[in-house]
Structure formats: C-alpha cells, structure tokens
Enzyme design. Sequence first.
Site, PDB file in Angstrom:
ATOM      1  N   TRP A   1       6.374  -0.594  -8.810  1.00 33.27           N
ATOM      2  CA  TRP A   1       7.511  -1.143  -8.052  1.00 33.27           C
ATOM      3  C   TRP A   1       8.728  -1.273  -8.971  1.00 33.27           C
ATOM      4  O   TRP A   1       9.832  -0.861  -8.631  1.00 33.27           O
ATOM      5  CB  TRP A   1       7.134  -2.507  -7.468  1.00 33.27           C
ATOM      6  CG  TRP A   1       8.250  -3.136  -6.687  1.00 33.27           C
ATOM      7  CD1 TRP A   1       8.605  -2.862  -5.395  1.00 33.27           C
ATOM      8  CD2 TRP A   1       9.191  -4.117  -7.153  1.00 33.27           C
ATOM      9  NE1 TRP A   1       9.696  -3.606  -5.019  1.00 33.27           N
ATOM     10  CE2 TRP A   1      10.077  -4.387  -6.077  1.00 33.27           C
ATOM     11  CE3 TRP A   1       9.377  -4.790  -8.346  1.00 33.27           C
ATOM     12  CZ2 TRP A   1      11.124  -5.305  -6.182  1.00 33.27           C
ATOM     13  CZ3 TRP A   1      10.414  -5.705  -8.453  1.00 33.27           C
ATOM     14  CH2 TRP A   1      11.272  -5.958  -7.378  1.00 33.27           C
TER      15      TRP A   1
ATOM     16  N   LYS B   1       0.828  -1.217   0.000  1.00 33.20           N
ATOM     17  CA  LYS B   1       0.000   0.000   0.000  1.00 33.20           C
ATOM     18  C   LYS B   1       0.860   1.264   0.000  1.00 33.20           C
ATOM     19  O   LYS B   1       0.586   2.195  -0.752  1.00 33.20           O
ATOM     20  CB  LYS B   1      -0.910   0.020   1.223  1.00 33.20           C
ATOM     21  CG  LYS B   1      -2.337  -0.303   0.895  1.00 33.20           C
ATOM     22  CD  LYS B   1      -3.295  -0.041   2.029  1.00 33.20           C
ATOM     23  CE  LYS B   1      -2.674  -0.018   3.372  1.00 33.20           C
ATOM     24  NZ  LYS B   1      -2.189  -1.331   3.852  1.00 33.20           N
TER      25      LYS B   1
ATOM     26  N   PHE C   1       3.871  -8.229  -9.703  1.00 32.74           N
ATOM     27  CA  PHE C   1       5.175  -8.854  -9.480  1.00 32.74           C
ATOM     28  C   PHE C   1       5.637  -9.484 -10.783  1.00 32.74           C
ATOM     29  O   PHE C   1       4.824  -9.844 -11.637  1.00 32.74           O
ATOM     30  CB  PHE C   1       5.061  -9.932  -8.397  1.00 32.74           C
ATOM     31  CG  PHE C   1       5.002  -9.360  -7.013  1.00 32.74           C
ATOM     32  CD1 PHE C   1       3.883  -8.646  -6.590  1.00 32.74           C
ATOM     33  CD2 PHE C   1       6.049  -9.517  -6.128  1.00 32.74           C
ATOM     34  CE1 PHE C   1       3.824  -8.102  -5.322  1.00 32.74           C
ATOM     35  CE2 PHE C   1       5.996  -8.982  -4.850  1.00 32.74           C
ATOM     36  CZ  PHE C   1       4.886  -8.277  -4.460  1.00 32.74           C
TER      37      PHE C   1
ATOM     38  N   PHE D   1      -3.584  -1.574   6.459  1.00 28.73           N
ATOM     39  CA  PHE D   1      -4.097  -2.933   6.238  1.00 28.73           C
ATOM     40  C   PHE D   1      -5.273  -2.960   5.253  1.00 28.73           C
ATOM     41  O   PHE D   1      -5.337  -2.173   4.321  1.00 28.73           O
ATOM     42  CB  PHE D   1      -4.433  -3.600   7.577  1.00 28.73           C
ATOM     43  CG  PHE D   1      -3.242  -3.701   8.484  1.00 28.73           C
ATOM     44  CD1 PHE D   1      -2.074  -4.317   8.052  1.00 28.73           C
ATOM     45  CD2 PHE D   1      -3.255  -3.156   9.755  1.00 28.73           C
ATOM     46  CE1 PHE D   1      -0.953  -4.410   8.886  1.00 28.73           C
ATOM     47  CE2 PHE D   1      -2.143  -3.241  10.591  1.00 28.73           C
ATOM     48  CZ  PHE D   1      -0.995  -3.873  10.151  1.00 28.73           C
TER      49      PHE D   1
ATOM     50  N   THR E   1       3.920   1.456  -1.061  1.00 31.62           N
ATOM     51  CA  THR E   1       4.560   1.471  -2.376  1.00 31.62           C
ATOM     52  C   THR E   1       3.594   2.016  -3.425  1.00 31.62           C
ATOM     53  O   THR E   1       3.979   2.834  -4.284  1.00 31.62           O
ATOM     54  CB  THR E   1       5.019   0.041  -2.739  1.00 31.62           C
ATOM     55  OG1 THR E   1       5.816  -0.466  -1.678  1.00 31.62           O
ATOM     56  CG2 THR E   1       5.801   0.021  -4.033  1.00 31.62           C
TER      57      THR E   1
ATOM     58  N   ARG F   1       2.550   7.392   6.843  1.00 30.56           N
ATOM     59  CA  ARG F   1       2.752   7.372   8.287  1.00 30.56           C
ATOM     60  C   ARG F   1       4.203   7.048   8.618  1.00 30.56           C
ATOM     61  O   ARG F   1       4.871   6.353   7.861  1.00 30.56           O
ATOM     62  CB  ARG F   1       1.808   6.324   8.898  1.00 30.56           C
ATOM     63  CG  ARG F   1       0.338   6.653   8.639  1.00 30.56           C
ATOM     64  CD  ARG F   1      -0.531   5.421   8.676  1.00 30.56           C
ATOM     65  NE  ARG F   1      -0.156   4.464   7.626  1.00 30.56           N
ATOM     66  CZ  ARG F   1      -0.475   3.186   7.619  1.00 30.56           C
ATOM     67  NH1 ARG F   1      -1.192   2.691   8.602  1.00 30.56           N
ATOM     68  NH2 ARG F   1      -0.085   2.395   6.646  1.00 30.56           N
TER      69      ARG F   1
ATOM     70  N   ALA G   1      -3.445   0.023  12.026  1.00 30.12           N
ATOM     71  CA  ALA G   1      -4.898   0.167  11.993  1.00 30.12           C
ATOM     72  C   ALA G   1      -5.586  -1.022  12.638  1.00 30.12           C
ATOM     73  O   ALA G   1      -6.783  -0.990  12.877  1.00 30.12           O
ATOM     74  CB  ALA G   1      -5.376   0.321  10.558  1.00 30.12           C
TER      75      ALA G   1
ATOM     76  N   LYS H   1       8.557  -6.624   9.374  1.00 26.61           N
ATOM     77  CA  LYS H   1       7.983  -5.979   8.202  1.00 26.61           C
ATOM     78  C   LYS H   1       8.946  -5.048   7.485  1.00 26.61           C
ATOM     79  O   LYS H   1       8.769  -4.735   6.315  1.00 26.61           O
ATOM     80  CB  LYS H   1       6.704  -5.228   8.605  1.00 26.61           C
ATOM     81  CG  LYS H   1       5.765  -5.122   7.422  1.00 26.61           C
ATOM     82  CD  LYS H   1       4.444  -4.456   7.754  1.00 26.61           C
ATOM     83  CE  LYS H   1       3.699  -4.189   6.456  1.00 26.61           C
ATOM     84  NZ  LYS H   1       2.574  -3.318   6.609  1.00 26.61           N
TER      85      LYS H   1
END
Lengths: 589, 589
Positions: free
Chosen positions: A442, A80, A414, A323, A82, A103, A295, A114
């Site tokens: 990406w 998200k 991907f 999330f 990214t 954030r 969240a 993570k």
Amino acid sequence: MLPEPVSCPDWLIAQEAEKRMKSIFQLAEELDIKKEELIPYGSYIAKIDYRKLYSRIKNNPNGKYIIVTAITPTPFGEGKSTTTIGLTQGLGKRGKKVSCAIRQPSAGPLMNIKGSAAGGGLSQCIPRTEFSLGFTGDINAVMNAHNLAMVALTSRMLHEANYSDEILKKRGLRRLDIDPKRVQMGWVIDFCVQALRKIVIGLGGKKDGITMESRFDIATSSELMAILSLVKDLKELKKRISSIVVAYSKTGNPITTEDLEVSGAMSALMLPAFNPNLIQTIEGQPVFVHAAPFANIAIGQSSIIADMVGLKLNEYHVTECGFGADIGFEKFWNIKCRTSGLKPDVAVLVATLRALKYHGADKDSPKIIPGNPLPKEYIEKNMQWLERGMKNLFHHIKIIKKSGLSIVVCINKFQSDTHEELDFVRKFCEEMGIPVAISEHWQKGGQGALELADFVIDACKNNSNFNFLYENSLPHISRIELIAREIYGADSVEFSPLALEKLQSINSKKEFSDFAICIAKTHLSLSDNPLLRGVPEGWQLFIRDILVFYGAKLIVPVAGEISLMPGTASTPNFRTIDVDLQTGKVTGI
Amino acid sequence: MLPEPVSCPDWLIAQEAEKRMKSIFQLAEELDIKKEELIPYGSYIAKIDYRKLYSRIKNNPNGKYIIVTAITPTPFGEGKSTTTIGLTQGLGKRGKKVSCAIRQPSAGPLMNIKGSAAGGGLSQCIPRTEFSLGFTGDINAVMNAHNLAMVALTSRMLHEANYSDEILKKRGLRRLDIDPKRVQMGWVIDFCVQALRKIVIGLGGKKDGITMESRFDIATSSELMAILSLVKDLKELKKRISSIVVAYSKTGNPITTEDLEVSGAMSALMLPAFNPNLIQTIEGQPVFVHAAPFANIAIGQSSIIADMVGLKLNEYHVTECGFGADIGFEKFWNIKCRTSGLKPDVAVLVATLRALKYHGADKDSPKIIPGNPLPKEYIEKNMQWLERGMKNLFHHIKIIKKSGLSIVVCINKFQSDTHEELDFVRKFCEEMGIPVAISEHWQKGGQGALELADFVIDACKNNSNFNFLYENSLPHISRIELIAREIYGADSVEFSPLALEKLQSINSKKEFSDFAICIAKTHLSLSDNPLLRGVPEGWQLFIRDILVFYGAKLIVPVAGEISLMPGTASTPNFRTIDVDLQTGKVTGI
C-alpha cells in the site's frame, strides 16, 4: 515519483500515475495480444476478443495460479484487491511475467460506503475513475439483460390475462399460465436501495400489468452475473441464459427465458460483457477485469474466462475472490475451480492487525460503523486483543488447508502497526510452518511486496495437492451441513420448513446433482450473525430459503437475515464525488 | 454490391456493408478530427472529446443546417431516420462535405415493436447492431444517474425517519423533511414496462424504506436526457443537473439533487455521455449520435452539441427530430434552436403514401396494429383516401411555414407506390410552390436520394427567415394555447384543476419565464387522441398535468392519456433477436 499515500488520497495518486501509463496497445503487445484481438475503449482500456485470442493461445502451458483471500473482514475490508495488485506489482519487480484478474466494482458500494475496488495507495489499477464508474458497461449489460426477462414475464402475464387463447394463438403465443405467487426472479439495479427490497407492481388499470409483489436485488447478485463468472465459451453462455427459470406456472412447471422467447435477446445484450476487460497496475502490469463482487450474496468471483486468458499468457496469474475464505475462497474452490477444471497453486491469506484486534476485542469494545472513522481502539497497540483475534486467522488457515493448497499469509501493513504486534503474528504463523509476509505494498507499491512475492514464488514450487471439499455425489443437504461444520464452524444447520421442502424436492431430482451449493451468508462473521466476531462457537446455521439458479446451475441456500439488496447508509460516498470543470475529470473516487 | 433491400432484411444488408466500412480513424481524419480528439470504442465507433475538439474548431464557419421532420406517422413511422441518412448519402454523392446527427435508439422500442432507429434498406448507419444495442452506454449513464437521485432521496427519507436531529447532524445532514406525497421524480428503466407504471415501494420493515407510491418511466424520458440534448458545455451540464427538483418538503420547499448532495456524483456518471458518438453511413459519411428519441413524451431531439460539431466540420449538416412536425419540429424550433442560438436553413418534410392513405381512409378502414403486417388497404392504390389524406401533409407544411424555413417535401417511396399516386402528390405540392422529391434512398441509397439532395441544395440558397412561434415574454398558459391552436389545430385548451393550479403558480414566479414549453402528447394524431387521423377538427386539447423540469428548464404539460412509460406488446421484437454461435454476432436487429 508518485505522491506518498499517507498524505494523498487514492484518486490523486491514480491521476498522477495516469499521466505516464502505457497505451492499451503497448500493454497488449507486451502481453502478446495481437491488435486484431483487442477492442480498445479509448486509449487505456480495452476488451479482449476472447474467442479470437483464446483459440490462438489455447495450447500454451498454464502459468502458476494464485488465489488471494482474507480473514473475516471488518466493514472496511482487508485490502484484498490492494494485495492482489500489490503482489502482481511485486512479482513484476522480480522480473516475472504476471497478470491479475479482479472484478468490476459495483456502483452500489461505490456510491455507498466501500468506495472503489481499484486497490489503494501505491497498489492500484488505472485508469481508476473509468474503471470504478461504469467502465465498459458489463454490469449495465447484466442489469439490462436481467430486466428484459422481467419485461417479457410481466408483459406476457398481462397479455395472457387480457386476451383469449384464440388471439394469443394468432400472435404465435401459447398460454403459459404463470402463477403470480411463484415468480422467482426480481428486477435488478446496480445501487444499494433498501426502498426497492419489497414492492408491489402492476397497480393501475387493465393495461398496467398484473398486480403482484416483486423486488429489486443488486445487479451483481443477478444469476446472469454468476453465469458470466462461470462460462468458458459463448455456446455455454447462451445455453445457460436460456435455462434460467423466471417463474412457475400454476401447475408447477418451470417457466424459462426460452419459454418467454427472450433468451436470444438476453444473450445479445450480454454479448459485449462476455469479453474480458484489460487495464494496468500503476506499475504497468496487465490487469484483467471481469465479472463482479459480492461473494456474500452471489458467487463474487473474477471470471473463469479472465483466469484462462491470464494463465495462458503469463508465468504467474493472481486472481481474487470476495470477502473471507469462508465464503469467497470456499466458492472459488468448490464451484469455480470445479467448473473451470483449473488447479490453483497457492492461496494468499490477507489480514490486517486492525481486523485481528477487532476479532479479539472485549465485548463492550466500540462497533465499527461504515462511513465513520475507525475507532482508535483498533489502531492502538493491544496485544491481548490481537492474541485473541488470532483464532480467526487460524480458522481461515484451517479452511484453506482442507483444499490442499500451499498458504502464504500476508499482513497488509498499516503505518500504525507496531513491531511487537507484527512479530507476534509472524511467530504465530511460522510456528505452524506458514510463511508470513509483512507487506508494505500500500505504501511502497511492488517494492513493498517483494517479501510477499518471494514467498509466493517459493510456495509455487510445492506440488499442489488441491482437492475439493466434497464430491457431487453427496446430497445437497449434506453438502450444506458439511460447509456449515467444516468451513463456518457451526455445530449444526437448522432449515426453515420452506427451505427443507425445497431441498427435499431438489434432492429427489437427478437433474440437480451437478448444481453447486453457493450459500448466501454475511461476510462480517464466520457465522450467519454479522455481530459475532472471532470464531463463534456453539451456534447453528439457519437456512431460511433456497434459491435455485437453473442457468448458473447453483443451489443458493440463504443464511440468516442476509438480503440480496443492501441499503444505502446515511453517510454515503456519493456526497464526495464530483466533476472538476477545469480538467473535465471526476474527483473523489 | 450490397444485397437488394426488397429481398434482404436490414441487418443482413448492414452486415454486408460492415465488411468494408472505414476504420473510425480514417472516418475521423476525413472529418478533420484529430487523433487526440477521438476516443475509440473498438475499430468502428468512437466518442468525440467534445471539449478538445470544439475549442479548436469553434471559429470555423457553420455549414448549412437541415432539419428532417415528418407528417403524422403511422405506428410504423415515416422513415425519418432512413431519410436523414439517405439525404446525407445523397449529398455525399453530389460531392458535398456532409454529416448528420441522429439519436441513440432506446432498448424500449427496439425490444418491443419499432426495431432499430438505424435507418433501413440502403440508407443505414453502421455498425448497426452495436449502434442499436447499448452502443457506448449513454442511455445507461442517464438511467444510472437518474436512479442515483432516487437512491439518495429514498435513503435520506428513511434515515430522517429513523434518526434524531442530533444523529443526523453528527453525520453532516440537515433534516429536509421530504413529503412522501410530493415526490416528483420516478425511477427509470430503458424498456417498455407497463407493470412498473404504478408501484408501491418501501414495503417491509423499519430498514426497508418509506412506504409510498412510485413509478418507473422509460429512461429516454428522463429530465437528464433532456438536459443532455440541450447543454452546450460541461459547466451547464453540471449546473442543470444540480437544479433538478426531486421532491418537495412538507412545507413546500423544492428539494434538489444538490440538497441531496448527489448532483456531483450524477454529473460524474453522466460525464462519458456528454461526448457525442461517431459512426458512419453505409456509404461512408459521418453520423453523429447523441441523445435519444421520444419527442412525444420528452424533447426527443439529437443534441445541440452534436449539431454544433457537425455544422463546424461540414458544408451541410442534417439533423433529426422525432415524429411529426407538430411535436418533434415544434420542439426543435422553439426549444432546441432557441437554446442553441443556431439557425436552420431548410426543413425536409417526410411522408409515405401509406400514411397519407391512412389519414384519408374511411371510418371503418382497418386499424394498424403494431407487430402485425400493414393491412393491404394502405398498400393498394386508393386515390380517394390519398386525396383526403393530403390534408395532413398540408397541415404540417403550414406548421413549418410559420417558422419561416424553406421546405422540401420528401416522399419516402415504397415499391408498391403507383405513378398516378406519386404524380398526384407532386402536383399538389408544386401548386403550393414547394419542391417535392420522390426519393428512393431506401432502395438505392444515396443514388436514390439525388433529387432530394438537389432540392435541398437549392433550398439552402434561399435566405432563411427563421423566427420563433412566440417570445418568452408570453405567459406559459398563452404559449400552450398558442401551440394548441396554431400547431395542433385545436379549438381551445381545457386544463384539469391540478394543471391549472400548477400553471398559475408557475406564471406568478419570475424564475420560470425562460423555461420552455415542452408538451407531452401522442405522436399518432395531431390531437391528443391517438385514434383521430388526418386533421381533427372541433376538438379541445386536454392538459391533465404539468411537470416542471427545473434542471432542463422545461414546463411539460401532459396532454390526454399519454403515459411516460410505454407498454410491451404481445408480439415484441425481442422474440426475433439472437446470437449466432458460428459468427459470434447478433442476428435479427
């Protein structure tokens, strides 16, 4: 040219990009922020003097307001941040004046599993390491201000136990008679520390505090962080901080930070954090950073203040919520937007094929274990799993539709994704009349997000029919039931006796009517059981406790087994982080 | 004109002075620091890029090196920071190129009793509030890096308990077999919190950590803070961090942060703190800020790095060490200077008449209670008490003389001090051939410190005969006895069986020979009993425990009842701190 993401870790791409990033002064100038409204932290990071800036720009028209959310993520996340950055870069490539708000990463997940929340590949914000590691100190400010309330509480309890009323009076103190069994707040620390979930403090002698149970939560779940996300001005910040209830007296009276005479000092500690931060994408668009993630156990939104500034200064402003849409977007929609009065235009729903396959996988398919590589089954083509997994995407589309917002689905592509799989998803969405972008941000940065940007620009032309899921006239218990059924897809809600007792007391008091419902629930499932994939059916949401955040004005029902303090795994990220003695820089973030 | 200190609180004087302070860029330029060596934090605070700057200036000659210390203080302090800044301003008034180095205030005393360490009256550093409250985050960096080691330790212990050797091996871990009864480190927090002195962690279920005793110390007492004070380059910082021993295995092997694979990440968190900070006096001289206070329970020195930079850039550099000469100066002398290789020129010994009277007072004279006003007995003229109290001053003079340094006594003058009293002190010192300045820097700034500045300039012309109290060939146990007798004035030392056992083990190992002795002892008495004033006689120093800081290379004998975690009093400072909604500024610090 930046390195190819397929053969280069994120932090090395960032280091390359940082060699030619704009100075913070140039970035601010392009954004129409004046020098005296900028508080530089080095040459590439600044805080914005919000009071000064906003009072000048408050009559500007708002730009288009885009919210990025996701399907139910795997423990790897759906990308998200990214996508938020990639979309911002894509809109930039289309010549739009655009900013985004993300954030500040918590050191808990950063040091655990993570990693950074700076985005990845060619969609990142920079300077990456400084952003990821401490940054301008906002989370530390929250942590210190929060813990100061606990210092005030525990020392007051001790002094009340050790001194007579007369001595207390001499020192300007009235007896608060705090009940050690009804302390609401815990301490906080910005790491994942299972060993501090349940502790006993105040052992030792007469001067070593009152013996009682206590706990540490992760700093980002602090009520102060929720307050930081939700306030619009300094007055409100101070007022909300002073309303935080730390404990109850033996006669049942709430004890606030104001009663402990510590709310002013807490506000002073929070003052620098009140100003949002400014950095840039690797393609040079402005990125506001304010408030923190989680969240699932907290509100987990970028701040209202950051969005207010971004919207006033740009044609487009992209913001992020944590999330899946069941938790992050629901809170953005019914809490953050209700508080801010801002109306979003478009929601971008991010999904990855690997997560869709995960949600549709056979029962005996491998688990995804954080820290271990993704099992190959979710990388290889599997049309059956994908097809079944679409139910999860469909559920999240339904959630967002209830808000009245236009939707753009974004497949965060991907290299292993096959044409057949991508075409299937595209067709699925298009049959519902929902535009779907196969986005390569990406791998290719803004250039790879042009389709996404175009769909978003188009969708912004629709009239937004944004409206809330419920009105505040609805009793809290009914709001919880509504969210459980309409958003999570539960059959019903079961409340523990404790939760029910608390809710009944809340329902009976008028002061709570404008308190928002902010459910703490796992992010790994639509249900309260992190193991249930796809769209669980025939289940009941279990609410085991209700927390009341008087300052943040939140009622927090705690669902299932979720803990406000994550644990550190056996394969934590901190093992790979180091300092390079030649360059003097941090490696591995 | 700035307000009169007698009728104006320190923070209001600072606010006035801040209206016309130099920009950090001008300050740096005057100091011969180049723009690319400066990391601004807003317009009036910066960090220095130490690696860049020092590599350019390292061949400059050193300026004169002045250390400020004090007699045994009352709980109000003797005004060492005020004198450090006042002397710097006085030397500035005499046209000298001068800087000083002070320590970043800890939020513990700031929020408790002592207030800021920014100086006072017309001898302060600014911006005062930002300096006092969080500043550029160095103490937070120490706190977070320290606690990350504990996160690594406690999660590792849990995973080793829950997983087989085979699973551990798969995850790249070898079994360390940590003994929960031999964990050396505690957690840290930057407040005074008696309730966290002795705690039990890891309660709850199988995933909630290993149940064991633990503790929180104040962040400034962290081994990492000692390391920050003592290192000269990044390589040393990293090496020392990786040598920290967190616990012992069940077979007695030390478990380091490197064993826990967390030393790189800790170094990364410490990286910003490695660079010293730069602000200014209210008269515009540069003030370096680096490392933190608490010479009683820690090393409590301004950093070697700050002094190295200050000495290379100025004719005179004034640095500060904590509390009385028995603890702060002794550590400056035998630890900091031995490590840095720098030779000081002059020691300034600060005293107040109120403290001298306190040390010579009758047995039934009133206690000084922090948070309460000073009893009038110590303000009123009392020649008998003063005369008896001179023994304490004389003892501190004797301590400094052992180092071979020239001494200047500085009476930090209060308005209530009488001529007769001041003349008595002057005569006393002059009879010993020691210059004594009656300094009015608090009331008059640099102008009030001209006499002090002149005496210091004169004393700097003497040849320094600086030498250490002991050589490192002396066994540790003998070093402790030497410090007890020669510095504290004890008859002898009594070791607890635990302390003795540890010391014998240390003495038997060659690796400890260059570890320094850094005694933790109350600052309120020359003895280990804070109630004994003046120069206690016929007493024995009691060493109850020995801590070993492998990273900082310190052996820390813990004397008497001293605790590494102070408590918050019933009349804490946080009650007076607030945010002004009109100006958006913090008030009351």
